[in-house]
Design a protein around this motif. Structure first.
Motif, PDB file in Angstrom:
ATOM      1  N   ILE A   1      34.710  40.640  37.888  1.00 54.08           N
ATOM      2  CA  ILE A   1      34.702  39.819  36.568  1.00 54.08           C
ATOM      3  C   ILE A   1      33.325  39.443  35.957  1.00 54.08           C
ATOM      4  O   ILE A   1      33.897  38.241  36.818  1.00 54.08           O
TER       5      ILE A   1
ATOM      6  N   THR B   1      31.617  36.785  33.824  1.00 52.00           N
ATOM      7  CA  THR B   1      31.989  36.060  32.586  1.00 52.00           C
ATOM      8  C   THR B   1      30.571  35.367  31.892  1.00 52.00           C
ATOM      9  O   THR B   1      31.071  34.998  30.393  1.00 52.00           O
TER      10      THR B   1
ATOM     11  N   GLN C   1      36.629  29.968  31.782  1.00 55.46           N
ATOM     12  CA  GLN C   1      36.575  31.248  31.455  1.00 55.46           C
ATOM     13  C   GLN C   1      36.836  32.089  32.307  1.00 55.46           C
ATOM     14  O   GLN C   1      37.238  33.234  32.373  1.00 55.46           O
TER      15      GLN C   1
ATOM     16  N   ALA D   1      39.974  34.736  32.956  1.00 50.56           N
ATOM     17  CA  ALA D   1      40.016  35.613  33.606  1.00 50.56           C
ATOM     18  C   ALA D   1      40.535  36.069  34.509  1.00 50.56           C
ATOM     19  O   ALA D   1      41.596  36.474  34.892  1.00 50.56           O
TER      20      ALA D   1
ATOM     21  N   VAL E   1      41.347  41.468  29.744  1.00 54.38           N
ATOM     22  CA  VAL E   1      40.327  40.818  30.453  1.00 54.38           C
ATOM     23  C   VAL E   1      39.189  40.820  29.148  1.00 54.38           C
ATOM     24  O   VAL E   1      39.759  40.088  27.757  1.00 54.38           O
TER      25      VAL E   1
ATOM     26  N   THR F   1      33.191  43.965  32.972  1.00 55.73           N
ATOM     27  CA  THR F   1      34.146  44.094  34.477  1.00 55.73           C
ATOM     28  C   THR F   1      33.588  45.210  35.626  1.00 55.73           C
ATOM     29  O   THR F   1      32.947  47.048  34.206  1.00 55.73           O
TER      30      THR F   1
END
Length: 390
Positions: A219, A221, A320, A324, A363, A377
């Protein structure tokens, strides 16, 4: 060779030919890395468990008949040019500090730069920059391997990792440890690299994600970080201060049972920095043990505990990253944590394969609700290390 990989090689060769008007002598590549667990332990002589990922930096390179060095990239604008005689860290700037720094650092490991020919290099990459996946080490490792070949240096991969670290520390100015370069150079498919950063002994550990039906979701950010700025250096200084006040060469010598004494000796902030390193080292050992004996489905709580330690004790997370991690866990991940040096970058989530779409959607929805930029992602798999491709 996959069509995507072949396309990357074709693109870097075309880029080289466009910039330098001839074909390269060869093409080399090196992967980014994700650190499964073991954050900021490397420069404290501790343990880490990274693996090379299936995102790579590719370099096309040829030697010249003079002593000129020219480096260009798909992301760096005009080519940067200088003589090998000018190859000193104070002369480097911007992205070119990574490849030029490697050439300089090879001179610190035995290469006689006064006798070497110049070179031309063109670099392309699909390792996200600033995402905590070590795009910098991927550049350093690919260039180190290429120059080791064309200059006939005969250095082994452990030494090339030291070359990359020196380039990162001195040429770029980022006080990082040796983990990233080690993972990029020593990685193997479907496995992690269990690295003792004091002895530099490395052992390949099978991950077993695929037979367990698990995937590692990245993930990103989109909060970019920079290890050459103050936060990373301040954490390193705190660790060195803690070790000095505890009377040990490094925090590797401090164990969980020593923490009560450390609490009496250190101020609160330094103690919390030390506590993260000490407990993180233990989590790496526990993760390796779990992978060997119990399987990857059991490591989730260790990933979760690592994130809490980085958030609360080491204070390197950002909102963030926290969002996540908590969202991924709520949507079905068996464990999640931020990865990399912190202050931005990426989180990782270990997710059952059939839940990957749901976790990714959750997310992205959570980021939208809180007004953050849409995260990237994507799944990564453990891949082989740096290699000559052509």
């Amino acid at each position: 060779m996959s069509p995507l990989h072949q396309a990357a090689l074709s693109a870097v060769q075309a880029g080289f030919e466009s910039r330098f008007n001839h074909a390269p002598a060869g093409i080399w590549s090196a992967p980014g890395r994700v650190n499964l667990i073991g954050e900021h332990t490397d420069y404290n002589g501790g343990f880490v468990l990274p693996f090379a990922i299936d995102r790579r930096t590719v370099v096309a390179l040829s030697t010249r008949t003079d002593r000129t060095v020219r480096v260009a990239s798909s992301f760096g604008g005009e080519a940067v040019e200088m003589s090998l005689d000018e190859l000193f860290p104070e002369n480097f700037a911007g992205w070119s500090a990574y490849p030029l720094g490697v050439a300089w650092a090879l001179g610190q490991f035995g290469a006689d730069l006064t006798a070497m020919p110049g070179f031309e290099a063109y670099i392309d990459s699909d390792v996200p920059i600033g995402a905590g996946l070590s795009s910098s080490a991927a550049i350093e490792s690919a260039v180190a391997l290429a120059l080791n070949d064309v200059w006939g240096l005969g250095l082994d991969r452990a030494t090339l990792a030291k070359v990359g670290q020196l380039a990162e520390n001195r040429a770029v100015g980022a006080p990082t440890g040796i983990m990233d370069q080690s993972a990029s150079l020593l990685g193997q498919a479907d496995s992690a690299v269990f690295l003792d950063c004091r002895s530099l002994e490395a052992e390949v550990i099978e991950l077993g994600f695929d037979p367990a039906g698990l995937e590692l979701l990245i993930i990103d950010t989109k909060v970019s970080h920079d290890h050459a700025t103050g936060g990373y250096a301040a954490r390193r200084t705190s660790c060195e201060t803690g070790a000095r006040l505890l009377g040990v060469p490094s925090l590797r010598e401090v164990h969980v049972d020593d923490l009560p004494r450390a609490a009496d000796v250190l101020d609160d902030e330094t103690f919390r920095r030390v506590r993260h390193i000490v407990t993180e080292n233990q989590r790496v050992l526990d993760t390796v043990r779990a992978l060997r004996v119990l399987g990857p489905g059991t490591i989730g709580p260790l990933l979760d505990a690592s994130h809490l330690s980085m958030r609360d004790d080491f204070e390197i997370s950002v909102p963030q990253l926290d969002l996540a991690v908590t969202t991924a866990r709520g949507a079905g991940a068996i464990g999640a944590r931020m990865t990399g040096g912190g202050f931005g970058g990426s989180a990782i989530a270990l997710v059952p394969r059939d839940l990957i779409p749901a976790v990714a959607v959750a997310v992205q929805a959570a980021f939208a609700l809180d007004g953050y930029a849409t995260p990237d992602t994507f799944v990564v798999r453990a891949a082989g290390g740096a290699a000559r491709e052509a």
